[in-house]
Design a protein around this motif. Structure first.
Motif, PDB file in Angstrom:
ATOM      1  N   HIS A 218       0.831  -1.204   0.000  1.00  0.00           N
ATOM      2  CA  HIS A 218       0.000   0.000   0.000  1.00  0.00           C
ATOM      3  C   HIS A 218       0.861   1.247   0.000  1.00  0.00           C
ATOM      4  O   HIS A 218       0.552   2.233  -0.696  1.00  0.00           O
ATOM      5  CB  HIS A 218      -0.911  -0.035   1.226  1.00  0.00           C
ATOM      6  CG  HIS A 218      -1.838   1.130   1.312  1.00  0.00           C
ATOM      7  ND1 HIS A 218      -2.094   1.789   2.487  1.00  0.00           N
ATOM      8  CD2 HIS A 218      -2.565   1.779   0.355  1.00  0.00           C
ATOM      9  CE1 HIS A 218      -2.939   2.779   2.271  1.00  0.00           C
ATOM     10  NE2 HIS A 218      -3.237   2.798   0.991  1.00  0.00           N
ATOM     11  N   GLY A 297      -4.129   1.369   5.389  1.00  0.00           N
ATOM     12  CA  GLY A 297      -5.153   1.017   4.424  1.00  0.00           C
ATOM     13  C   GLY A 297      -5.998   2.208   4.031  1.00  0.00           C
ATOM     14  O   GLY A 297      -5.504   3.324   3.844  1.00  0.00           O
ATOM     15  N   ARG A 318      -8.171  -0.030  -8.498  1.00  0.00           N
ATOM     16  CA  ARG A 318      -7.816  -1.203  -7.687  1.00  0.00           C
ATOM     17  C   ARG A 318      -8.314  -2.473  -8.382  1.00  0.00           C
ATOM     18  O   ARG A 318      -9.312  -2.441  -9.059  1.00  0.00           O
ATOM     19  CB  ARG A 318      -8.445  -1.113  -6.286  1.00  0.00           C
ATOM     20  CG  ARG A 318      -7.859   0.038  -5.477  1.00  0.00           C
ATOM     21  CD  ARG A 318      -8.510   0.091  -4.107  1.00  0.00           C
ATOM     22  NE  ARG A 318      -8.022   1.218  -3.340  1.00  0.00           N
ATOM     23  CZ  ARG A 318      -6.957   1.190  -2.536  1.00  0.00           C
ATOM     24  NH1 ARG A 318      -6.284   0.084  -2.407  1.00  0.00           N
ATOM     25  NH2 ARG A 318      -6.585   2.246  -1.884  1.00  0.00           N
TER      26      ARG A 318
END
Length: 318
Positions: A218, A297, A318
């Motif tokens: 991430h 996140g 994504r």
């Protein structure tokens, strides 16, 4: 001191009260004893227990509760995540990683609750303090430490707990982040102060920490979205092996800033921030003030978008 009698040892603590290690051959166990207490160590094959002391009984109750809490809140997600890792299911890995991290936070909250309910006046308070979450019921924990220190002003463990509470205060939301400096992978020295003027995520991690490695993916995305002049990551590794540290950086494509003293859990860098569990992170504003802790996140995305949205590149699909 110890005297062996048919598999049993009588232990009398001649040092000041605290947390101790008992070593029998290759076996090592921790126990707690108050001043002048006499305890027994019972050896049964490879299993050794220390019993009889009132403070040790409290410590055993804490350890029993800790193991049950961990098994209930953390281990199921950890085991499931291992299966997801084997199958390569990225979405499930991300979900279960977040579940493990959330469960671990709840686990540590339960340990704080147990401490305040059962351990306030015992040297076992110090043993429990090693795993406290400093963002949960800190004022109550500080009061318990003050009570203990007032009753035992000369004890080393009282001083150490007071220092631990002070470190929690130093890394509270709104505080100016403590100074950090350490060796980079190319043997130079990098200081947190060198990054002043940007939003900085100080991320404590290690090559062996599975949730940390998932979050690195991430972070790589965030680095693509934000300019280094606006947002920087300072990763502080608690590795002990330099090859493992370097390999993890390369494998994860972790192109941000890295430092490590390769001292693992004995690292003064971790101690300065009160880090006793991984992952742990601190988001700093341009003045070096802590504005968020342990955000990751989607939550980290939202915080950065609010702070740096105008500087962000379009978020990739994504």
């Amino acid at each position: 001191t110890g005297q062996m009698t048919a598999g049993k040892f009588r232990l009398r603590v001649e040092a000041e009260p605290g947390l101790f290690d008992l070593r029998l051959g290759e076996k090592e166990i921790a126990f707690v004893a108050g001043e002048g207490q006499t305890l027994r160590a019972v050896a049964d094959g490879s299993n050794v227990r220390v019993i009889d002391g009132a403070d040790q009984a409290l410590f055993e109750a804490y350890e029993t509760f800790r193991s049950a809490s961990l098994a209930r809140l953390v281990l199921p997600a950890r085991a499931a995540n291992a299966g997801a890792q084997a199958s390569g299911n990225e979405a499930e890995i991300a979900r279960l990683t977040e579940a493990e991290v959330t469960g671990y936070r709840a686990h540590r909250h339960e340990l704080n609750d147990f401490t305040l309910k059962r351990l306030r006046s015992s040297p076992a308070l110090y043993a429990a303090s090693l795993r406290w979450d400093g963002d949960y019921r800190l004022d109550e924990l500080a009061a318990a430490v003050r009570e203990f220190a007032t009753a035992h002003p000369k004890l080393e463990i009282a001083r150490l707990m007071e220092e631990r509470v002070a470190r929690f205060r130093a890394t509270a939301i709104g505080a100016i982040a403590p100074a950090l400096a350490g060796p980079t992978p190319d043997k130079k020295t990098l200081a947190l102060a060198d990054l002043r003027g940007r939003f900085v995520l100080v991320d404590f991690w290690a090559s062996w920490c599975a949730p940390c490695r998932v979050e690195n993916r991430h972070y790589a995305e965030l680095r693509r979205r934000y300019r280094p002049t606006d947002f920087e990551i300072l990763a502080v590794s608690l590795d002990q092996s330099e090859p493992a540290w370097r390999t993890a950086i390369a494998k994860d494509g972790a192109t941000w800033r890295h430092i490590s003293d390769l001292a693992a859990w004995k690292s003064p860098l971790a101690a300065r921030y009160g880090v006793t569990a991984l992952p742990a992170s601190f988001l700093l504003d341009r003045e070096g003030r802590i504005v968020a802790k342990d955000v990751r996140g989607r939550q980290l995305d939202d915080v950065l978008a609010a702070k740096l949205g105008a500087a962000a590149a379009p978020e990739p699909k994504r």
